[in-house]
Design an enzyme around this catalytic site. Sequence first.
Site, PDB file in Angstrom:
ATOM      1  N   GLN A 134      25.406 -74.060 -14.363  1.00 21.16           N
ATOM      2  CA  GLN A 134      24.100 -73.792 -14.954  1.00 21.16           C
ATOM      3  C   GLN A 134      24.148 -72.483 -15.736  1.00 21.16           C
ATOM      4  OE1 GLN A 134      20.483 -72.067 -13.177  1.00 21.16           O
ATOM      5  NE2 GLN A 134      19.573 -74.104 -13.345  1.00 21.16           N
ATOM      6  N   TYR A 155      13.102 -68.013 -17.213  1.00 20.58           N
ATOM      7  CA  TYR A 155      14.224 -67.505 -17.992  1.00 20.58           C
ATOM      8  C   TYR A 155      14.044 -67.830 -19.475  1.00 20.58           C
ATOM      9  CZ  TYR A 155      15.895 -66.169 -13.485  1.00 20.58           C
ATOM     10  OH  TYR A 155      15.970 -65.574 -12.249  1.00 20.58           O
ATOM     11  N   GLY A 160      17.450 -77.742  -2.512  1.00 14.47           N
ATOM     12  CA  GLY A 160      17.887 -76.367  -2.529  1.00 14.47           C
ATOM     13  C   GLY A 160      18.125 -75.821  -1.143  1.00 14.47           C
TER      14      GLY A 160
END
Length: 373
Positions: free
Chosen positions: A103, A185, A320
Amino acid sequence: MTTTATASLLTPYRLGALDLPNRVVMAPMTRYRAAEDGTPLPVVAEYYAQRASAGLIVTEGIWPSRQGQSGWRLPGLETPAHAAGWRAVTGAVHAAGGRIAAQLMHGGRQGHPLNRLLGDVPAGPSAVPAPGPVHVKDGGKAEAVTPRAMTREEIHRTVADHVDSARLALAAGFDAVELHGANSYLIHQFLADNTNLRTDEYGPRTLADRLRFPIELVTAVAEAIGPDRLGLRLSPGNPQFGMDEADPAPVYRALLAELDGLGLAYLHLTDNEDYPALADLRPRWSGPLIGNVGENRAATDRERGEAVLAAGLADLVSYGRAFIANPDLPERFAANAPLTPVDPTHLYGQEATGYTDYPRLPAGHPAVRPTTT
C-alpha cells in the site's frame, strides 16, 4: 453458490492477476516497525509470513517518496535499501504460500518536520493544518504545523514518484500495489471539502477539477504496472484526522465512473454511519470490491463479514484488528475457534512483543471444511 456462511468467506476468488484461496483480506495497519531510514525491520518479514493464509495481505502504508513521509519509522519504498528490505518480506510471504500487496501512502499535509527525514514542512493540496497535537519521534508531542500548498510541479512530481515506487514494489516481489486514497492521506485530501481550497485546475471549483489529481495518479500507475496489479482504497465521508465531506456521494460516484473502465484489480472501500458507501457504490463498480466495515466501529467478526458477502456489498472482506492478534485468522474461521484479543499496549514500536508473538491454533485442532454446491 455457497450453502453456509462459513463457506462464502473461505471460498476461492480471482482478484486481478491473483488466484486467492479465500476472501479474507488482511487490511493495512500502521505498526511503526521500520528503521529510521524507512527500511522494514527484519521482524516485519516474520509478521507478514505468519499471516500468509489470508487471501491477500495489504501492507501497512508505505511512503513512495520522502516528500510523502508522514511519520517517523514508517516504512518507505523509494531506495534500493527499501526494496531489499521488502524483498525479504515478500519472499517470506511467498515461501509461506501467501500473496501480498504494497500500500503506497503519501501523507500530504499529514506530518511534522521532526518526523521527516527531510526535516521540512509537509505539503498538501492547501495550507490547511491537520488537528494537533501530533506525536513526534522523541516520544513527545508537538503542535501540528501548517502545510505548504503543493505547486503544480510538485503534484506532477508526486504522480511520477508513485509510478517509480509502484514499479519498485513489483521489482521487490509484491504481487500488487494499493494506492491509499482513504483515511485523511493525500488522495483523500484532494477529494475532501476542507483540505482542498485550491483555485487552480486541481481545486474544487468544478467536480472534474476536484477529481483531477486522483484520476491522474491512478491512471498513471495503472499504465505503468498494469491495471490488474493495482487496487485503490477509499473511505468516503471518513472524518478521521479532521476530514470533512459534507456530501460524499456525488464526488465518489463521479470518481468511480471515471475509474471503472480502467480494469483495476480491485476497489477497497469502507463506509461509515453517515454514508453507507458500500451500498451506494457497489452497483457503480463493475470490478472486484473489497469491503471493510470495521473502520471507526467495533472490530469485524466472522458473522459480520459473512453478512457483507451475503448482501452482495462486496466480493471480499478485509480484517484489521482481528489479524493483529490472530495470525491464522482464516484457519480460526474454518475451525469456529475463538479469537485472541489485541494487546493495545504494543501496537506501535520496534519490538516483537505484541507483533509476532500471538499464538496460532494448536496442531491437530479440528477444522470445519467449507461445503459448496
